[in-house]
Design an enzyme around this catalytic site. Structure first.
Site, mmCIF file in Angstrom:
data_model
loop_
_atom_site.group_PDB
_atom_site.id
_atom_site.type_symbol
_atom_site.label_atom_id
_atom_site.label_comp_id
_atom_site.label_asym_id
_atom_site.label_seq_id
_atom_site.Cartn_x
_atom_site.Cartn_y
_atom_site.Cartn_z
ATOM 1 N N GLY A 1 0.755 -1.612 -0.554
ATOM 2 C CA GLY A 1 -0.138 0.238 0.519
ATOM 3 C C GLY A 1 0.916 1.005 -0.254
ATOM 4 O O GLY A 1 0.294 2.347 -0.361
ATOM 5 N N SER A 2 2.069 1.308 0.789
ATOM 6 C CA SER A 2 2.841 2.349 0.659
ATOM 7 C C SER A 2 3.412 2.701 -0.367
ATOM 8 O O SER A 2 3.755 3.527 -1.435
ATOM 9 C CB SER A 2 3.857 1.578 1.743
ATOM 10 O OG SER A 2 3.779 1.179 2.998
ATOM 11 N N ASP B 1 -7.961 1.137 3.584
ATOM 12 C CA ASP B 1 -8.147 0.721 4.696
ATOM 13 C C ASP B 1 -9.197 0.550 4.485
ATOM 14 O O ASP B 1 -10.313 0.161 5.605
ATOM 15 C CB ASP B 1 -8.296 1.563 6.394
ATOM 16 C CG ASP B 1 -6.836 1.512 6.577
ATOM 17 O OD1 ASP B 1 -6.270 0.295 6.421
ATOM 18 O OD2 ASP B 1 -6.482 2.717 7.490
ATOM 19 N N HIS C 1 -5.226 -6.078 6.133
ATOM 20 C CA HIS C 1 -6.059 -5.616 5.491
ATOM 21 C C HIS C 1 -7.328 -6.826 5.060
ATOM 22 O O HIS C 1 -7.295 -7.488 5.364
ATOM 23 C CB HIS C 1 -5.500 -4.388 4.263
ATOM 24 C CG HIS C 1 -5.126 -3.070 5.015
ATOM 25 N ND1 HIS C 1 -5.024 -2.122 4.822
ATOM 26 C CD2 HIS C 1 -3.414 -3.540 5.895
ATOM 27 C CE1 HIS C 1 -4.210 -1.380 5.496
ATOM 28 N NE2 HIS C 1 -3.489 -2.334 5.644
ATOM 29 N N SER D 1 -3.972 -1.405 0.299
ATOM 30 C CA SER D 1 -2.729 -2.495 0.385
ATOM 31 C C SER D 1 -3.703 -4.146 0.852
ATOM 32 O O SER D 1 -4.773 -3.976 1.248
ATOM 33 C CB SER D 1 -2.686 -1.730 1.610
ATOM 34 O OG SER D 1 -1.575 -2.968 2.724
ATOM 35 N N ASN E 1 11.229 -0.280 -9.226
ATOM 36 C CA ASN E 1 10.855 -1.152 -9.091
ATOM 37 C C ASN E 1 10.022 -2.062 -8.760
ATOM 38 O O ASN E 1 10.585 -1.964 -6.848
ATOM 39 C CB ASN E 1 11.807 -2.408 -9.436
ATOM 40 C CG ASN E 1 10.991 -3.511 -10.208
ATOM 41 O OD1 ASN E 1 9.747 -3.571 -9.855
ATOM 42 N ND2 ASN E 1 11.893 -4.848 -10.245
HETATM 43 C C1 LIG Z 1 -4.221 4.319 5.078
HETATM 44 C C2 LIG Z 1 -3.094 2.997 5.259
HETATM 45 N N1 LIG Z 1 -2.519 3.639 3.783
HETATM 46 C C3 LIG Z 1 -1.522 3.266 3.104
HETATM 47 C C4 LIG Z 1 -0.970 2.020 4.624
HETATM 48 C C5 LIG Z 1 0.437 1.560 4.170
HETATM 49 O O1 LIG Z 1 0.142 -0.585 3.444
HETATM 50 P P1 LIG Z 1 1.814 -1.084 3.273
HETATM 51 O O2 LIG Z 1 1.557 -1.626 4.300
HETATM 52 O O3 LIG Z 1 0.551 -2.737 2.428
HETATM 53 O O4 LIG Z 1 2.581 -0.048 2.477
HETATM 54 C C6 LIG Z 1 -1.649 1.245 5.402
HETATM 55 C C7 LIG Z 1 -1.200 0.464 6.474
HETATM 56 O O5 LIG Z 1 -1.887 -0.175 7.185
HETATM 57 C C8 LIG Z 1 -2.438 2.224 6.227
HETATM 58 O O6 LIG Z 1 -3.762 2.036 6.927
#
Ligand SMILES: Cc1ncc(COP(=O)(O)O)c(C=O)c1O
Length: 443
Positions: A89-90, A196, A222, A217, A290
């Site tokens: 998600g990041s 979320d 999730h 994510s 990447n």
């Molecule tokens: C609102 C939100 N954005 C982004 C992320 C990031 O996701 P990831 O952990 O897959 O990098 C999260 C992770 O819990 C999140 O709650």
């Protein structure tokens, strides 16, 4: 000589995987006070194991047929033109935001432009703004919904504001009519962090589809998981191409891994200052990364997507049950609020401990944790209080008072589909016990 048939061997492996699932992964029965009630977790069956094993046996490894199948299925679930799979998600937030700065955009964001975002947030919702050299403008959240306070958006405006990055906190949906009108009225890009909120709707339409881009994510906490994973989705073809390019080294070529010459003119392009015919596979139109996941992750995701409607229904059911059972404590606990047109697919059940003479948030969460009910804080709280972010360049609207309240008084518990009604009964009993002890002793 008889040559062994790999299909027969695969069938045998399948039979063993099913047996293995039964032996190793069947959820154990819940024992009140002994089993942990997690705040989130993977929910899967033999299907995900079989898909993952099949993908390993195929040994394609990098994104391939399962990645495509996943993107297609998710596209139709969300009702969008494009889904681009990434490895978290990041990463989804990073490439989605970076796409708005691409030289391929007609009106790209520039360094030092400002971006409206809430102070109660997840770090990697905010990080791409800072990492790309733009300036966040922080707005407070509303207590109860924990979403950005739309009534403060006007106060955040300046000629430099060019975009908004808005999370749907814990699956709860922001007022998208207001937000979309506001974005249009002020020509702002709108990125919805839906990490979320997979399955959440506003007025019957999927959250994440109102803005220019949405992100997801697939981390185990999730709504669906592939271990690590994420996605960007959009109805804008140009943005989709840029996001894919940023995910794939910044390249101009859009061939799938292992495929060549999709454009039919691999050696016929004239781009940048390159010589005519420079191999399109090695032409870079963006400064990229990447951030692809593997096909094994995507295969597991395909299995999870089948279960998504059931997962969403269960999350809603669990929230409703907690909401009704905890009503009797509203004097001490602020329960979640949502807007009329919101139909949230909840990530968790947020609670703010009201100012009271009997107990604090930390006392309550300690009691719950001691009794095997997992709790979590609302991510970064007021992110401007975090060591990494307290000195960043920014503007803020007002004193962000509610964001501080969230940091000091809010937490959440689970509603994920692994939570059964007898767990909810137990969790509510723990709340009853704690509040009874605290308030009676003081009386
Ligand atoms: C609102 C939100 N954005 C982004 C992320 C990031 O996701 P990831 O952990 O897959 O990098 C999260 C992770 O819990 C999140 O709650």
């Amino acid at each position: 000589m008889h040559k062994p048939d790999p299909r027969v061997t695969r069938d045998k492996i399948h039979a063993l995987v099913k047996e293995y699932y039964q032996q190793a992964h069947q959820p154990a029965p819940f024992v009140a006070g002994e089993s942990k009630v997690h705040y989130a977790g993977r929910v899967f069956d033999e299907q995900e194991l079989l898909l993952g094993v099949d993908s390993v046996l195929d040994f394609w490894l990098t994104l391939g047929s399962y990645g495509q199948a996943f993107e297609e299925k998710l596209k139709s679930y969300l009702g969008v033109r494009d889904v681009i799979l990434v490895n978290s998600g990041s990463s989804a937030n990073l490439v989605a935001f970076a796409s708005l700065l691409s030289p391929e955009m007609e009106r790209p964001l520039q360094r030092n432009d400002e971006v409206i975002t809430p102070a109660v947030t997840f770090p990697s919702t905010l990080a791409p703004i800072v990492l790309n050299g733009l300036v966040p403008v922080f707005v407070d959240c509303e207590l109860g919904t924990y979403n950005i306070d739309c009534s403060q958006l006007e106060g955040a405006l300046s000629p430099k504001v060019k975009a908004m990055v808005i999370p749907h906190t814990l699956g709860n949906v922001v007022d998208m009519d207001y937000l979309r009108d506001f974005a249009q009225a002020h020509s702002l890009y709108l990125l919805e962090d839906t990490c979320d909120a997979l399955g959440s709707k506003w007025n019957g339409r999927m959250a994440g589809t109102f803005g220019d881009l949405g992100t997801l994510s697939f981390y185990p906490a999730h709504h669906i998981t592939m271990g690590e994973g994420g996605a960007v989705f959009t109805n804008n073809g140009r943005l989709a191409k840029i996001v894919r390019s940023l995910r794939d080294w910044g390249r101009d070529c859009w061939c799938e891994p292992g495929v060549s010459n999709t454009c039919q003119k691999r050696f016929g392009w004239q781009l940048g200052d390159l010589p005519f015919g420079y191999d399109h596979k090695y032409v870079y139109s963006n400064i990229g990364y990447n951030l692809k996941p593997t096909d094994i992750q995507a295969a597991i995701g395909v299995g999870q997507l089948e279960k998504l409607p059931m997962f969403v229904a269960k999350r809603k059911e669990n929230l409703k049950a907690l909401f009704h059972r905890l009503q009797k404590h509203v004097e001490y606990l602020l329960l979640p609020k949502w807007l009329d047109r919101a139909d949230p697919s909840w990530f968790g059940f947020p609670i703010t401990v009201r100012e009271n003479p009997y107990f604090t948030r930390n006392e309550l969460t300690n009691y719950l944790e001691q009794n095997k009910v997992e709790t979590r804080l609302l991510f970064a709280g007021n992110i401007l209080r975090q060591p990494a972010y307290r000195n960043i360049q920014r503007r803020a609207v007002g004193d962000l008072r509610n964001s501080d309240t969230v940091m000091n008084q809010t937490f959440f518990i689970g509603v994920y589909p692994g939570i059964e009604m007898k767990m909810i009964d137990y969790v509510c009993e723990m709340f009853d016990q704690f509040i009874h002890k605290k308030t009676r002793r003081a009386a």
